[in-house]
Design a protein around this motif. Structure first.
Motif, PDB file in Angstrom:
ATOM      1  N   CYS A  23      74.957 -31.474  23.433  1.00  0.00           N
ATOM      2  CA  CYS A  23      73.594 -31.669  23.909  1.00  0.00           C
ATOM      3  C   CYS A  23      73.467 -33.095  24.422  1.00  0.00           C
ATOM      4  O   CYS A  23      74.127 -34.004  23.916  1.00  0.00           O
ATOM      5  CB  CYS A  23      72.594 -31.420  22.778  1.00  0.00           C
ATOM      6  SG  CYS A  23      70.887 -31.339  23.374  1.00  0.00           S
ATOM      7  N   GLY A  69      71.701 -23.395  23.105  1.00  0.00           N
ATOM      8  CA  GLY A  69      72.793 -24.302  22.816  1.00  0.00           C
ATOM      9  C   GLY A  69      72.543 -25.001  21.479  1.00  0.00           C
ATOM     10  O   GLY A  69      71.737 -24.512  20.686  1.00  0.00           O
ATOM     11  N   GLU A  71      72.708 -27.880  24.477  1.00  0.00           N
ATOM     12  CA  GLU A  71      71.886 -27.778  25.682  1.00  0.00           C
ATOM     13  C   GLU A  71      72.633 -26.882  26.683  1.00  0.00           C
ATOM     14  O   GLU A  71      73.667 -27.299  27.231  1.00  0.00           O
ATOM     15  CB  GLU A  71      71.607 -29.168  26.263  1.00  0.00           C
ATOM     16  CG  GLU A  71      70.939 -29.163  27.623  1.00  0.00           C
ATOM     17  CD  GLU A  71      69.753 -28.186  27.736  1.00  0.00           C
ATOM     18  OE1 GLU A  71      68.943 -28.092  26.797  1.00  0.00           O
ATOM     19  OE2 GLU A  71      69.668 -27.503  28.763  1.00  0.00           O
ATOM     20  N   PRO A  72      72.126 -25.681  26.921  1.00  0.00           N
ATOM     21  CA  PRO A  72      72.882 -24.738  27.763  1.00  0.00           C
ATOM     22  C   PRO A  72      73.144 -25.251  29.170  1.00  0.00           C
ATOM     23  O   PRO A  72      74.180 -24.939  29.761  1.00  0.00           O
ATOM     24  CB  PRO A  72      71.995 -23.483  27.791  1.00  0.00           C
ATOM     25  CG  PRO A  72      70.660 -23.913  27.293  1.00  0.00           C
ATOM     26  CD  PRO A  72      70.876 -25.080  26.403  1.00  0.00           C
ATOM     27  N   THR A  97      66.624 -21.024  26.698  1.00  0.00           N
ATOM     28  CA  THR A  97      65.915 -22.113  26.023  1.00  0.00           C
ATOM     29  C   THR A  97      66.632 -23.411  26.365  1.00  0.00           C
ATOM     30  O   THR A  97      67.850 -23.507  26.208  1.00  0.00           O
ATOM     31  CB  THR A  97      65.919 -21.913  24.489  1.00  0.00           C
ATOM     32  OG1 THR A  97      65.234 -20.710  24.181  1.00  0.00           O
ATOM     33  CG2 THR A  97      65.183 -23.048  23.791  1.00  0.00           C
ATOM     34  N   SER A 121      61.783 -27.035  25.424  1.00  0.00           N
ATOM     35  CA  SER A 121      61.371 -27.811  24.254  1.00  0.00           C
ATOM     36  C   SER A 121      60.674 -29.066  24.727  1.00  0.00           C
ATOM     37  O   SER A 121      61.245 -29.839  25.506  1.00  0.00           O
ATOM     38  CB  SER A 121      62.607 -28.199  23.428  1.00  0.00           C
ATOM     39  OG  SER A 121      63.253 -27.029  23.004  1.00  0.00           O
ATOM     40  N   ASN A 161      57.870 -25.273  23.824  1.00  0.00           N
ATOM     41  CA  ASN A 161      58.041 -25.252  22.368  1.00  0.00           C
ATOM     42  C   ASN A 161      57.863 -26.648  21.805  1.00  0.00           C
ATOM     43  O   ASN A 161      58.606 -27.565  22.171  1.00  0.00           O
ATOM     44  CB  ASN A 161      59.461 -24.795  22.005  1.00  0.00           C
ATOM     45  CG  ASN A 161      59.666 -23.317  22.241  1.00  0.00           C
ATOM     46  OD1 ASN A 161      58.709 -22.551  22.321  1.00  0.00           O
ATOM     47  ND2 ASN A 161      60.924 -22.909  22.342  1.00  0.00           N
ATOM     48  N   VAL A 163      57.962 -28.662  18.257  1.00  0.00           N
ATOM     49  CA  VAL A 163      58.181 -28.693  16.812  1.00  0.00           C
ATOM     50  C   VAL A 163      57.268 -29.799  16.272  1.00  0.00           C
ATOM     51  O   VAL A 163      57.418 -30.970  16.642  1.00  0.00           O
ATOM     52  CB  VAL A 163      59.662 -28.987  16.474  1.00  0.00           C
ATOM     53  CG1 VAL A 163      59.854 -29.107  14.963  1.00  0.00           C
ATOM     54  CG2 VAL A 163      60.565 -27.892  17.033  1.00  0.00           C
ATOM     55  N   ILE A 190      55.518 -24.987  16.569  1.00  0.00           N
ATOM     56  CA  ILE A 190      56.537 -24.453  15.657  1.00  0.00           C
ATOM     57  C   ILE A 190      56.598 -25.296  14.387  1.00  0.00           C
ATOM     58  O   ILE A 190      56.634 -26.537  14.462  1.00  0.00           O
ATOM     59  CB  ILE A 190      57.929 -24.478  16.340  1.00  0.00           C
ATOM     60  CG1 ILE A 190      57.874 -23.689  17.645  1.00  0.00           C
ATOM     61  CG2 ILE A 190      59.017 -23.941  15.424  1.00  0.00           C
ATOM     62  CD1 ILE A 190      59.172 -23.731  18.450  1.00  0.00           C
ATOM     63  N   GLU A 191      56.608 -24.626  13.264  1.00  0.00           N
ATOM     64  CA  GLU A 191      56.820 -25.361  12.009  1.00  0.00           C
ATOM     65  C   GLU A 191      58.277 -25.802  11.945  1.00  0.00           C
ATOM     66  O   GLU A 191      59.188 -25.018  12.227  1.00  0.00           O
ATOM     67  CB  GLU A 191      56.535 -24.450  10.809  1.00  0.00           C
ATOM     68  CG  GLU A 191      55.063 -24.218  10.589  1.00  0.00           C
ATOM     69  CD  GLU A 191      54.796 -23.268   9.424  1.00  0.00           C
ATOM     70  OE1 GLU A 191      53.646 -23.145   9.026  1.00  0.00           O
ATOM     71  OE2 GLU A 191      55.766 -22.636   8.939  1.00  0.00           O
ATOM     72  N   ARG A 192      58.434 -27.042  11.541  1.00  0.00           N
ATOM     73  CA  ARG A 192      59.774 -27.592  11.464  1.00  0.00           C
ATOM     74  C   ARG A 192      60.504 -27.038  10.243  1.00  0.00           C
ATOM     75  O   ARG A 192      59.992 -27.093   9.130  1.00  0.00           O
ATOM     76  CB  ARG A 192      59.669 -29.114  11.351  1.00  0.00           C
ATOM     77  CG  ARG A 192      60.976 -29.793  11.178  1.00  0.00           C
ATOM     78  CD  ARG A 192      60.724 -31.232  10.780  1.00  0.00           C
ATOM     79  NE  ARG A 192      61.981 -31.879  10.482  1.00  0.00           N
ATOM     80  CZ  ARG A 192      62.627 -31.726   9.356  1.00  0.00           C
ATOM     81  NH1 ARG A 192      62.144 -30.953   8.403  1.00  0.00           N
ATOM     82  NH2 ARG A 192      63.768 -32.354   9.169  1.00  0.00           N
ATOM     83  N   PHE A 323      70.890 -27.028  13.375  1.00  0.00           N
ATOM     84  CA  PHE A 323      70.429 -26.082  14.396  1.00  0.00           C
ATOM     85  C   PHE A 323      71.152 -26.261  15.727  1.00  0.00           C
ATOM     86  O   PHE A 323      71.356 -25.305  16.463  1.00  0.00           O
ATOM     87  CB  PHE A 323      68.912 -26.191  14.583  1.00  0.00           C
ATOM     88  CG  PHE A 323      68.178 -25.734  13.350  1.00  0.00           C
ATOM     89  CD1 PHE A 323      68.196 -24.408  12.981  1.00  0.00           C
ATOM     90  CD2 PHE A 323      67.521 -26.637  12.545  1.00  0.00           C
ATOM     91  CE1 PHE A 323      67.563 -23.972  11.819  1.00  0.00           C
ATOM     92  CE2 PHE A 323      66.888 -26.218  11.394  1.00  0.00           C
ATOM     93  CZ  PHE A 323      66.901 -24.891  11.028  1.00  0.00           C
TER      94      PHE A 323
END
Ligand code: SAM
Length: 328
Positions: A23, A69, A71-72, A97, A121, A161, A163, A190-192, A323
């Motif tokens: 990434c 990923g 990072e895709p 994503t 993100s 998204n 977080v 999003i909850e972390r 993650f």
């Protein structure tokens, strides 16, 4: 086709494919402070291998794929993979994503290759916070540009998204929500989730209930349906708003009983639960020439071992991978 279901009768039709563990950002909620040991290039599945896994999965009942990923978009030739996957007839939904830093460069090519929608993100709109959260990323402007370019080439919807982290970006929840009123922003709060090896930057998570309390200042949220997809987010909008707000509650209210996902890591492990260490190796069998039938058997084995739910509430955090190495 009979479809794929696990031992709790949950239909499994969604495969998230991590195409790289690399990434260009180092987000504090995704990667440990010391970084991660990168997979060797030989360990990472070739596009043909990913295609073969997707083909076997599709024959079993997977019809939805997301590329992630790492990072895709830093893996070269991603549109090529996208195009290969669109050749699999049973797969009718391919999404992506991304952190958005390279999106303006690739959005048009990805759209032509068959991508319809994208999740980006975006945790902050402030450059200094962006640098803090991403550990020195200086390209917030590129992310914002990527979002605009994605929209302009017809990727729809573009979901954002965020977080939400206590004391870091929770002060921006209202700013993001306000954007959904005036612009066609589809924001998901999003909850972390916690992960192994967190450092001094470990932060307390913010429950969605607290985010919703903050949002009361802007008006009353009305429930609405997602524009596409039927994932774990619950969607709302403010009256007459152009965009929507989604809440994702992996911690305060898990949605495991409706989980329809499998994850393929960049090095070919099939993981039936993001938050459990159990995974099954597909790379070795792929490279030693296993048949599609053999591959399908392994996929079925992973599905049969999909845990009923995660155990964050009991304090269990997966040991093996942050993650960034699973795909989030
Ligand atoms: N690099 C891409 C990106 O930034 O979107 C794809 C990979 S990233 C692992 C995918 C998603 O995982 C991010 O959108 C983020 O929302 C989610 N994620 C990563 N770590 C998380 C955590 N600790 N808690 C909640 N979501 C997390």
């Amino acid at each position: 086709m009979t479809g794929l279901s696990d031992s709790f009768q949950r239909p499994i039709n969604y495969l998230r494919i991590s195409v790289t563990d690399r990434c260009n950002l180092r987000c504090i909620y995704c990667m440990p402070p010391g970084g991660v040991r990168l997979m060797s290039h030989e360990d990472i599945l070739a596009y043909e291998e990913i295609y073969t896994v997707a083909q076997a999965a599709a024959e079993l009942g997977i019809n939805k794929v997301r590329l992630t990923g790492g990072e895709p978009l830093i893996r070269s030739g991603l549109p090529e993979l996208m195009q290969m996957l669109t050749q699999i007839e049973a797969i009718d939904d391919i999404s992506l994503t991304t952190n958005g830093t390279l999106l303006s460069r690739y959005a048009a090519e990805l759209k032509s290759a068959g991508l319809r929608r994208v999740n980006v993100s975006l945790d902050t709109l402030k450059q200094d916070k962006f640098e803090f959260i991403t550990r020195h990323g200086n390209n917030l402007g590129q992310v914002l540009e990527g979002i605009e370019v994605a929209r302009s080439v017809g990727l729809n919807p573009v979901k954002l998204n965020m977080v939400v982290m206590s004391g870091i970006n929770d002060g921006e929840v209202l700013d993001f929500a306000a954007k959904t009123i005036t612009e066609e922003w589809h924001v998901r709060f999003i909850e972390r989730m916690p992960f192994v090896e967190e450092g001094a930057e470990a932060v307390q998570f913010v429950p969605v209930s607290e985010m919703r309390k903050q949002l009361e200042q802007l008006g009353e949220l009305e429930p609405c349906l997602p524009s596409v997809g039927n994932g774990p987010a619950k969607y709302f909008r403010f009256p007459r708003a152009r965009g929507t707000i989604g809440f994702i509650t992996p911690v305060s209210e898990h949605f495991c009983f409706h989980c329809n996902r499998l994850r393929l890591t960049a090095n070919g492990k099939l993981r039936p639960c993001l938050l459990s260490d159990y995974e099954i190796d597909l790379k070795q069998p792929l490279r030693s020439g296993t048949s599609l039938a053999g591959l399908k058997q392994l996929i079925e084995e992973a599905v049969a071992n999909k845990p009923l739910r995660h155990h964050l509430a009991e304090g269990y955090v997966p040991k093996d991978r942050p993650f960034s190495q699973v795909g989030g």
